[in-house]
Design a protein around this motif. Structure first.
Motif, PDB file in Angstrom:
ATOM      1  N   GLN A   1      57.273  19.521  16.740  1.00  0.00           N
ATOM      2  CA  GLN A   1      57.234  20.421  17.892  1.00  0.00           C
ATOM      3  C   GLN A   1      57.644  19.712  19.174  1.00  0.00           C
ATOM      4  O   GLN A   1      58.022  20.365  20.151  1.00  0.00           O
ATOM      5  CB  GLN A   1      55.837  21.026  18.022  1.00  0.00           C
ATOM      6  N   ILE A   2      57.625  18.386  19.164  1.00  0.00           N
ATOM      7  CA  ILE A   2      58.061  17.618  20.326  1.00  0.00           C
ATOM      8  C   ILE A   2      59.560  17.333  20.282  1.00  0.00           C
ATOM      9  O   ILE A   2      60.249  17.432  21.306  1.00  0.00           O
ATOM     10  CB  ILE A   2      57.261  16.295  20.417  1.00  0.00           C
ATOM     11  N   ILE A   3      60.092  17.015  19.105  1.00  0.00           N
ATOM     12  CA  ILE A   3      61.483  16.561  19.036  1.00  0.00           C
ATOM     13  C   ILE A   3      62.456  17.646  18.594  1.00  0.00           C
ATOM     14  O   ILE A   3      63.664  17.390  18.515  1.00  0.00           O
ATOM     15  CB  ILE A   3      61.618  15.350  18.096  1.00  0.00           C
ATOM     16  N   SER A   4      61.970  18.849  18.304  1.00  0.00           N
ATOM     17  CA  SER A   4      62.862  19.932  17.877  1.00  0.00           C
ATOM     18  C   SER A   4      62.404  21.240  18.498  1.00  0.00           C
ATOM     19  O   SER A   4      61.333  21.316  19.111  1.00  0.00           O
ATOM     20  CB  SER A   4      62.908  20.035  16.351  1.00  0.00           C
ATOM     21  N   GLU A   5      63.218  22.269  18.306  1.00  0.00           N
ATOM     22  CA  GLU A   5      62.940  23.586  18.867  1.00  0.00           C
ATOM     23  C   GLU A   5      62.858  24.619  17.750  1.00  0.00           C
ATOM     24  O   GLU A   5      63.404  24.411  16.659  1.00  0.00           O
ATOM     25  CB  GLU A   5      64.063  23.991  19.841  1.00  0.00           C
ATOM     26  N   PRO A   6      62.173  25.747  18.000  1.00  0.00           N
ATOM     27  CA  PRO A   6      62.164  26.818  16.998  1.00  0.00           C
ATOM     28  C   PRO A   6      63.583  27.204  16.603  1.00  0.00           C
ATOM     29  O   PRO A   6      64.474  27.313  17.457  1.00  0.00           O
ATOM     30  CB  PRO A   6      61.447  27.956  17.721  1.00  0.00           C
ATOM     31  N   GLY A   7      63.780  27.388  15.311  1.00  0.00           N
ATOM     32  CA  GLY A   7      65.100  27.710  14.796  1.00  0.00           C
ATOM     33  C   GLY A   7      65.906  26.506  14.367  1.00  0.00           C
ATOM     34  O   GLY A   7      66.932  26.660  13.683  1.00  0.00           O
ATOM     35  N   ASP A   8      65.492  25.305  14.763  1.00  0.00           N
ATOM     36  CA  ASP A   8      66.226  24.105  14.360  1.00  0.00           C
ATOM     37  C   ASP A   8      66.119  23.877  12.857  1.00  0.00           C
ATOM     38  O   ASP A   8      65.106  24.210  12.230  1.00  0.00           O
ATOM     39  CB  ASP A   8      65.688  22.871  15.095  1.00  0.00           C
TER      40      ASP A   8
END
Length: 353
Positions: free
Chosen positions: A66-73
């Motif tokens: 949740q820190i290094i990526s975004e929803p949908g990644d």
């Protein structure tokens, strides 16, 4: 595992209870204890001051993602894969990209060509499980170096579940991914714990350990996440990493004996079941497709033989026709399990078509 606690771990827990030390958890000396263990076992010297306490490896993975990526990644996961990877990634809105392992005469191996295609298709993160659950695969330094090269080329972050690393068998060697000399390794984050190797999973303590260029990402894990760890878990893990090496060596010797016993028992009583002894961990990944029992042979073994196995279906499409067997028990119980499995096959074969 069916095993008593390591003596230093039991003593740490008894002492804590005797003094009423059952409050909220801080990391205490656990990061330093793990750093010492990593130096002795792997020749790796992680920065203990940069590690962050988390309740367990899976919750740590979720926080890091949740820190290094975004929803949908897109997050690449090798299959067959650890079941919580699938439902937790879906729960936090990440897209799971299943990247099957290759299978050869020596068992499962990393399919580097497939991995490159998955990275090139727009992956943001590679969630690597090394040593691998459920196959027991341990990636070599050369394989990990190739992963790092691909991650650099396609700008993929690497998050590594290394929970089974202390349980690597003779003949294999665990290489912590952040210890590699590459930009991708420097940006990687490893999740580690004493929970599997010292049989203390219910006590809840793990660490997120960053590579040199990922300190800020791990520091961004909120303090309230760390407070979800258990104090007894921290104390037990600190004792395990500091004083638990002799017990761990004895455990690995016993598990190695069971690993060999299982291979012999399967060859004698269930020769139709495919099996490659794991290089780490205490589970065996059994190919039961030749038995002709469909996608979920675990149901047949439970119904006919009263042997509880993990259904391969939980591990992704590559688990169809497979079961996972935990061999961390007494040799006589393991022998009984295989005997019952063989009896289940005999009963199934005797049924009229």
């Amino acid at each position: 595992m069916d095993t008593p606690l390591a003596e230093p771990v039991a003593a740490a827990l008894i002492n804590a209870v005797n003094r009423g030390d059952t409050g909220y958890a801080l990391a205490g000396r656990l990061p330093e204890a793990f750093a010492g263990f990593a130096a002795r076992q792997y020749g790796w010297h992680p920065d203990a001051s940069a590690a962050r306490l988390v309740p367990d490896v899976m919750s740590g993975i979720v926080e890091v993602l949740q820190i290094i990526s975004e929803p949908g990644d897109r997050v690449v996961v090798n299959t067959p894969g650890y079941p919580p990877f699938f439902y937790w990634l879906e729960r936090i809105g990440r897209r799971v990209v299943q990247s099957p392992l290759a299978v050869g005469p020596d068992g499962h191996r990393l399919d580097v060509d497939r991995l490159e295609r998955d990275f090139a298709a727009g992956a943001r993160v590679y969630l690597l499980c090394n040593p691998h659950n459920p196959t027991g695969l341990v990636l070599t330094r050369d394989e990990l170096t190739r992963v790092a090269e691909l991650a650099d080329r396609y700008h993929v972050r690497v998050v590594v579940d290394e929970i089974l690393a202390p349980l690597t068998y003779p003949g294999a060697r665990h290489v912590p991914f952040p210890s590699l000399d590459s930009p991708a390794a420097a940006r990687s984050i490893a999740l580690v714990s004493a929970s599997k190797a010292w049989n203390i999973a219910g006590l809840k303590a793990a660490l997120a350990v960053p590579g040199p260029a990922a300190h800020a990402d791990v520091a961004a894990i909120h303090e309230e996440v760390s407070e979800g760890a258990g104090l007894l878990g921290v104390l037990a893990a600190e004792a395990a990493f500091t004083h638990g090496d002799p017990w761990l060596r004895r455990l690995i010797t016993a598990l190695d004996g069971n690993r060999r016993l299982l291979a012999a028992q399967l060859a004698d009583h269930l020769p139709g079941v495919g099996h490659h002894p794991p290089r780490a961990g205490y589970v065996a990944w059994l190919d039961c497709r030749a038995l002709g029992w469909g996608d979920d042979p675990a149901q047949v073994f439970l119904r006919q033989g009263k042997v509880g196995l993990s259904s391969g279906l939980r591990f992704g499409p590559e688990g169809r026709g497979f079961v996972r067997l935990n061999f961390a028990t007494a040799p006589e119980r393991l022998t009984e399990a295989v005997t019952r499995m063989a009896a289940a096959r005999a009963q199934a074969d005797e049924r009229p078509a």
